[in-house]
Design a protein around this motif. Structure first.
Motif, PDB file in Angstrom:
ATOM      1  N   THR A 134     -30.718  20.238  13.154  1.00 47.48           N
ATOM      2  CA  THR A 134     -31.299  19.668  11.936  1.00 47.48           C
ATOM      3  C   THR A 134     -32.627  18.976  12.194  1.00 47.48           C
ATOM      4  O   THR A 134     -33.199  18.387  11.293  1.00 47.48           O
ATOM      5  N   GLY A 135     -33.128  19.057  13.418  1.00 45.14           N
ATOM      6  CA  GLY A 135     -34.390  18.418  13.782  1.00 45.14           C
ATOM      7  C   GLY A 135     -34.204  17.370  14.844  1.00 45.14           C
ATOM      8  O   GLY A 135     -33.193  16.662  14.877  1.00 45.14           O
ATOM      9  N   LYS A 136     -35.181  17.302  15.755  1.00 44.30           N
ATOM     10  CA  LYS A 136     -35.149  16.344  16.857  1.00 44.30           C
ATOM     11  C   LYS A 136     -33.877  16.493  17.684  1.00 44.30           C
ATOM     12  O   LYS A 136     -33.287  15.522  18.157  1.00 44.30           O
ATOM     13  N   ASP A 137     -33.456  17.771  17.839  1.00 42.67           N
ATOM     14  CA  ASP A 137     -32.295  18.118  18.664  1.00 42.67           C
ATOM     15  C   ASP A 137     -31.017  17.404  18.237  1.00 42.67           C
ATOM     16  O   ASP A 137     -30.146  17.118  19.054  1.00 42.67           O
ATOM     17  N   LYS A 138     -30.893  17.155  16.949  1.00 43.06           N
ATOM     18  CA  LYS A 138     -29.645  16.656  16.391  1.00 43.06           C
ATOM     19  C   LYS A 138     -28.918  17.830  15.749  1.00 43.06           C
ATOM     20  O   LYS A 138     -29.483  18.535  14.918  1.00 43.06           O
ATOM     21  N   PHE A 139     -27.667  18.036  16.135  1.00 35.28           N
ATOM     22  CA  PHE A 139     -26.923  19.212  15.699  1.00 35.28           C
ATOM     23  C   PHE A 139     -25.843  18.828  14.705  1.00 35.28           C
ATOM     24  O   PHE A 139     -25.133  17.838  14.880  1.00 35.28           O
ATOM     25  N   ASP A 140     -25.759  19.645  13.660  1.00 31.44           N
ATOM     26  CA  ASP A 140     -24.765  19.468  12.606  1.00 31.44           C
ATOM     27  C   ASP A 140     -23.717  20.560  12.776  1.00 31.44           C
ATOM     28  O   ASP A 140     -24.015  21.745  12.618  1.00 31.44           O
ATOM     29  N   THR A 141     -22.491  20.200  13.126  1.00 33.22           N
ATOM     30  CA  THR A 141     -21.445  21.167  13.441  1.00 33.22           C
ATOM     31  C   THR A 141     -20.529  21.371  12.242  1.00 33.22           C
ATOM     32  O   THR A 141     -20.036  20.412  11.656  1.00 33.22           O
ATOM     33  N   ARG A 142     -20.281  22.659  11.916  1.00 37.56           N
ATOM     34  CA  ARG A 142     -19.450  22.988  10.769  1.00 37.56           C
ATOM     35  C   ARG A 142     -18.636  24.239  11.055  1.00 37.56           C
ATOM     36  O   ARG A 142     -19.056  25.105  11.822  1.00 37.56           O
ATOM     37  N   LEU A 143     -17.480  24.337  10.418  1.00 39.26           N
ATOM     38  CA  LEU A 143     -16.730  25.585  10.409  1.00 39.26           C
ATOM     39  C   LEU A 143     -17.331  26.445   9.305  1.00 39.26           C
ATOM     40  O   LEU A 143     -17.047  26.245   8.126  1.00 39.26           O
ATOM     41  N   THR A 144     -18.181  27.392   9.675  1.00 39.04           N
ATOM     42  CA  THR A 144     -18.976  28.098   8.677  1.00 39.04           C
ATOM     43  C   THR A 144     -18.336  29.379   8.164  1.00 39.04           C
ATOM     44  O   THR A 144     -18.623  29.802   7.048  1.00 39.04           O
ATOM     45  N   GLU A 145     -17.510  30.026   8.973  1.00 43.22           N
ATOM     46  CA  GLU A 145     -16.955  31.309   8.547  1.00 43.22           C
ATOM     47  C   GLU A 145     -15.547  31.491   9.083  1.00 43.22           C
ATOM     48  O   GLU A 145     -15.245  31.058  10.198  1.00 43.22           O
ATOM     49  N   PHE A 146     -14.713  32.146   8.303  1.00 47.56           N
ATOM     50  CA  PHE A 146     -13.455  32.660   8.828  1.00 47.56           C
ATOM     51  C   PHE A 146     -12.971  33.806   7.948  1.00 47.56           C
ATOM     52  O   PHE A 146     -13.229  33.853   6.742  1.00 47.56           O
ATOM     53  N   GLY A 241     -17.242  19.432   8.055  1.00 46.51           N
ATOM     54  CA  GLY A 241     -18.638  19.183   8.384  1.00 46.51           C
ATOM     55  C   GLY A 241     -19.617  19.379   7.254  1.00 46.51           C
ATOM     56  O   GLY A 241     -20.835  19.327   7.475  1.00 46.51           O
ATOM     57  N   PHE A 242     -19.145  19.576   6.019  1.00 44.94           N
ATOM     58  CA  PHE A 242     -20.042  19.811   4.897  1.00 44.94           C
ATOM     59  C   PHE A 242     -20.221  18.537   4.078  1.00 44.94           C
ATOM     60  O   PHE A 242     -19.242  17.898   3.700  1.00 44.94           O
ATOM     61  N   PRO A 243     -21.475  18.151   3.784  1.00 43.01           N
ATOM     62  CA  PRO A 243     -21.688  16.963   2.961  1.00 43.01           C
ATOM     63  C   PRO A 243     -21.129  17.176   1.562  1.00 43.01           C
ATOM     64  O   PRO A 243     -21.314  18.240   0.957  1.00 43.01           O
ATOM     65  N   VAL A 244     -20.454  16.183   1.035  1.00 47.39           N
ATOM     66  CA  VAL A 244     -19.793  16.333  -0.265  1.00 47.39           C
ATOM     67  C   VAL A 244     -20.800  16.449  -1.395  1.00 47.39           C
ATOM     68  O   VAL A 244     -20.452  16.860  -2.503  1.00 47.39           O
ATOM     69  N   ALA A 245     -22.075  16.114  -1.122  1.00 46.29           N
ATOM     70  CA  ALA A 245     -23.094  16.252  -2.165  1.00 46.29           C
ATOM     71  C   ALA A 245     -23.262  17.705  -2.596  1.00 46.29           C
ATOM     72  O   ALA A 245     -23.722  17.981  -3.699  1.00 46.29           O
ATOM     73  N   GLY A 246     -22.890  18.637  -1.728  1.00 50.20           N
ATOM     74  CA  GLY A 246     -22.994  20.054  -2.068  1.00 50.20           C
ATOM     75  C   GLY A 246     -21.730  20.641  -2.659  1.00 50.20           C
ATOM     76  O   GLY A 246     -21.613  21.865  -2.773  1.00 50.20           O
ATOM     77  N   ASP A 247     -20.798  19.791  -3.042  1.00 50.92           N
ATOM     78  CA  ASP A 247     -19.531  20.246  -3.608  1.00 50.92           C
ATOM     79  C   ASP A 247     -19.772  21.164  -4.807  1.00 50.92           C
ATOM     80  O   ASP A 247     -20.479  20.780  -5.748  1.00 50.92           O
ATOM     81  N   PRO A 248     -19.213  22.396  -4.813  1.00 52.52           N
ATOM     82  CA  PRO A 248     -19.420  23.297  -5.951  1.00 52.52           C
ATOM     83  C   PRO A 248     -18.656  22.887  -7.193  1.00 52.52           C
ATOM     84  O   PRO A 248     -18.822  23.490  -8.260  1.00 52.52           O
ATOM     85  N   GLY A 249     -17.807  21.844  -7.089  1.00 49.76           N
ATOM     86  CA  GLY A 249     -17.006  21.448  -8.226  1.00 49.76           C
ATOM     87  C   GLY A 249     -15.671  22.165  -8.231  1.00 49.76           C
ATOM     88  O   GLY A 249     -15.317  22.904  -7.307  1.00 49.76           O
ATOM     89  N   LYS A 250     -14.921  21.972  -9.276  1.00 53.27           N
ATOM     90  CA  LYS A 250     -13.610  22.587  -9.387  1.00 53.27           C
ATOM     91  C   LYS A 250     -13.741  23.985  -9.980  1.00 53.27           C
ATOM     92  O   LYS A 250     -14.405  24.183 -10.991  1.00 53.27           O
ATOM     93  N   LEU A 251     -13.102  24.953  -9.329  1.00 56.54           N
ATOM     94  CA  LEU A 251     -13.086  26.324  -9.813  1.00 56.54           C
ATOM     95  C   LEU A 251     -11.710  26.638 -10.379  1.00 56.54           C
ATOM     96  O   LEU A 251     -10.684  26.247  -9.815  1.00 56.54           O
ATOM     97  N   SER A 252     -11.684  27.337 -11.482  1.00 58.66           N
ATOM     98  CA  SER A 252     -10.418  27.766 -12.071  1.00 58.66           C
ATOM     99  C   SER A 252     -10.594  29.151 -12.661  1.00 58.66           C
ATOM    100  O   SER A 252     -11.704  29.593 -12.946  1.00 58.66           O
ATOM    101  N   ASP A 253      -9.473  29.834 -12.828  1.00 55.74           N
ATOM    102  CA  ASP A 253      -9.474  31.191 -13.389  1.00 55.74           C
ATOM    103  C   ASP A 253     -10.451  32.099 -12.648  1.00 55.74           C
ATOM    104  O   ASP A 253     -11.178  32.892 -13.251  1.00 55.74           O
ATOM    105  N   THR A 254     -10.478  31.974 -11.320  1.00 56.95           N
ATOM    106  CA  THR A 254     -11.422  32.748 -10.514  1.00 56.95           C
ATOM    107  C   THR A 254     -10.784  34.052 -10.055  1.00 56.95           C
ATOM    108  O   THR A 254      -9.720  34.053  -9.435  1.00 56.95           O
ATOM    109  N   GLY A 255     -11.449  35.149 -10.350  1.00 58.75           N
ATOM    110  CA  GLY A 255     -10.965  36.458  -9.929  1.00 58.75           C
ATOM    111  C   GLY A 255     -12.059  37.247  -9.238  1.00 58.75           C
ATOM    112  O   GLY A 255     -13.237  37.162  -9.608  1.00 58.75           O
TER     113      GLY A 255
END
Length: 451
Positions: A134-146, A241-255
């Motif tokens: 993320t800059g200045k050799d600071k690393f942000d670790t996340r489970l990005t894919e599965f 590892g994901f900031p909650v500010a990026g929360d997509p909100g609640k999803l319903s009736d998703t197909g």
């Protein structure tokens, strides 16, 4: 190239108060283009005894050959039978980025750990733990894919081979076997605001959702998938590892629906697919009104495989999204501009990938994002239209049977990103004379090692 939702700020919350932040977000997002999400994971090569080039065009990914598609549909379980292998791989990515505006940077941009391999005869999958600089050799670790799969044995249906499987994953479209949808191919239009790309091409759902689908193949040529997705709770997003500010909100009736015809002619491959995603999104979470979103898309793919000396892949993806807004536009820049309650978005990408002897290659892409006029949501020009291009040259010295190693790899690449239009204009893209679309252009040199 990963799709590039360049910044999560929107006119609803930020308007024109932060064009500089949007510019920085754009440049940061462009770095993702040279770091595709799906690579030739080395532990899969060790498990199967096959070379990286057998599954991936260009020996490194993300584009899959028909053999790679079949390996994915079989639940990542194929094996050479020579005992169990350690299901762990690593990746290191270093890059020097030279934007048209701003300072050049050289850094280790990404450190990845993959847990990938066969779990049992019918179960396999992978998970990626990524540490991004993320800059200045600071690393942000996340489970990005599965993507974890159960793939049943083939059986006869009407005299034809058939198979049924289940996939659990965190990114709609990434599980696609053809690999042309934005989440799987890494090709998708950029935009000024995350809300101005289709939900299949946006970061709104990727990595912050969990979905389950049942898929089936019939006669090797037909593929179908039906599933649903739910957004993770904020607490789980935080744990991963994901900031909650990026929360997509609640999803319903998703197909989620995927249908495709895939024909392997050995020297040639052709596919035609249809995709649909429908959801009701409530953001922020709570009991307020929701937005109804419906995506319909189609895609075409052609591969010339020949004897693998020359490999060519062409793809076209067209995604149309219809929206019915329930939530009001809060904090609009101009209160006299009334946001529309309905709108549409169209994302298109045309890609070409050529590889010579699976060693030298070029990727070219042309991407278009358009949408209905809405002067309140898309400031200052009232439309989100963005047109961008990518040209990437690369060299992968390993990953083939005739190379030093067939089960690890290195990619050296030079990539140029170019914008014809951004945020609805070619000049003064934020309504001020300080930034034009070509100010977002960027050249990047990168080295990626997979082992």
């Amino acid at each position: 190239m990963p799709h590039v939702p360049l910044h999560r700020s929107s006119p609803a919350r930020g308007g024109l108060r932060a064009p500089a932040l949007l510019l920085l977000g754009a440049l940061a997002g462009l770095l993702l283009l040279a770091s595709p999400r799906a690579h030739a994971v080395a532990s899969f090569a060790r498990q199967t005894g096959a070379a990286c080039a057998d599954c991936h065009i260009g020996s490194y990914g993300p584009a899959l050959t028909p053999y790679g598609m079949r390996f994915k549909l079989a639940g990542y379980t194929d094996s050479d039978g020579n005992g169990r292998k350690i299901p762990v791989s690593g990746q290191i990515v270093a890059a020097r980025s030279m934007p048209a505006r701003g300072d050049s940077t050289s850094q280790i941009s990404e450190l990845d750990l993959y847990l990938a391999g066969r779990i049992s005869e019918h179960v396999g999958g992978y998970a990626k733990l990524a540490s991004n600089n993320t800059g200045k050799d600071k690393f942000d670790t996340r489970l990005t894919e599965f993507d974890v799969r159960f793939a049943g044995s083939t059986f006869k249906l009407g005299g034809k081979d058939a198979r049924i499987g289940v996939t659990v994953n965190n990114n709609p479209g990434a599980q696609d076997p053809i690999g042309v949808l934005p989440a799987a191919s890494s090709l998708g239009p950029a935009s000024a605001y995350a809300g101005s790309t289709s939900i299949l091409n946006s970061s709104a759902l990727s990595r912050r959702t969990v979905g389950t689908s049942v898929y089936a193949t019939f006669d090797r040529d037909w593929y179908g998938e039906l599933g649903t997705y739910h957004s993770m709770s904020r607490s789980w997003q935080d744990r991963l590892g994901f900031p909650v500010a990026g929360d997509p909100g609640k999803l319903s009736d998703t197909g989620y629906l995927r249908l495709a015809y895939m024909r392997d002619f050995k020297r040639h491959f052709f596919s035609a697919g249809f995709t649909a995603l429908s959801t009701r999104q409530r953001r922020p979470r709570g009991t307020g009104p929701s937005n109804d979103i419906d995506d319909l898309g189609y895609d075409l793919t052609y591969q010339f495989l020949g004897d693998r000396e020359h490999v060519l892949s062409l793809s076209y993806v067209n995604i149309y999204e219809r929206r019915r807004y329930g939530d009001p536009l809060i904090g609009a820049v101009d209160p006299t501009r009334v946001p529309l309650r309905r709108g549409w978005i169209r994302d298109q990408s045309l890609g070409l990938h050529y590889a010579f002897r699976q060693r030298y290659g070029i990727r070219v892409a042309h991407m278009i994002n358009t949408g209905s006029a809405d002067p309140a949501r898309y400031v200052p020009y009232g439309v989100p239209d963005t047109t961008s291009n990518l040209i990437s040259l690369y060299w992968t010295p390993f990953g083939r049977e005739d190379s030093y190693t067939s089960q690890a790899n290195l990619r050296l690449s030079a990539t140029w990103f170019r914008f014809d239009k951004f945020n609805g204009a070619s000049k003064r893209v934020f309504g001020t004379p300080t930034t034009d679309a070509d100010d977002l252009n960027q050249f990047q040199l990168a080295a990626s090692v997979m082992f």
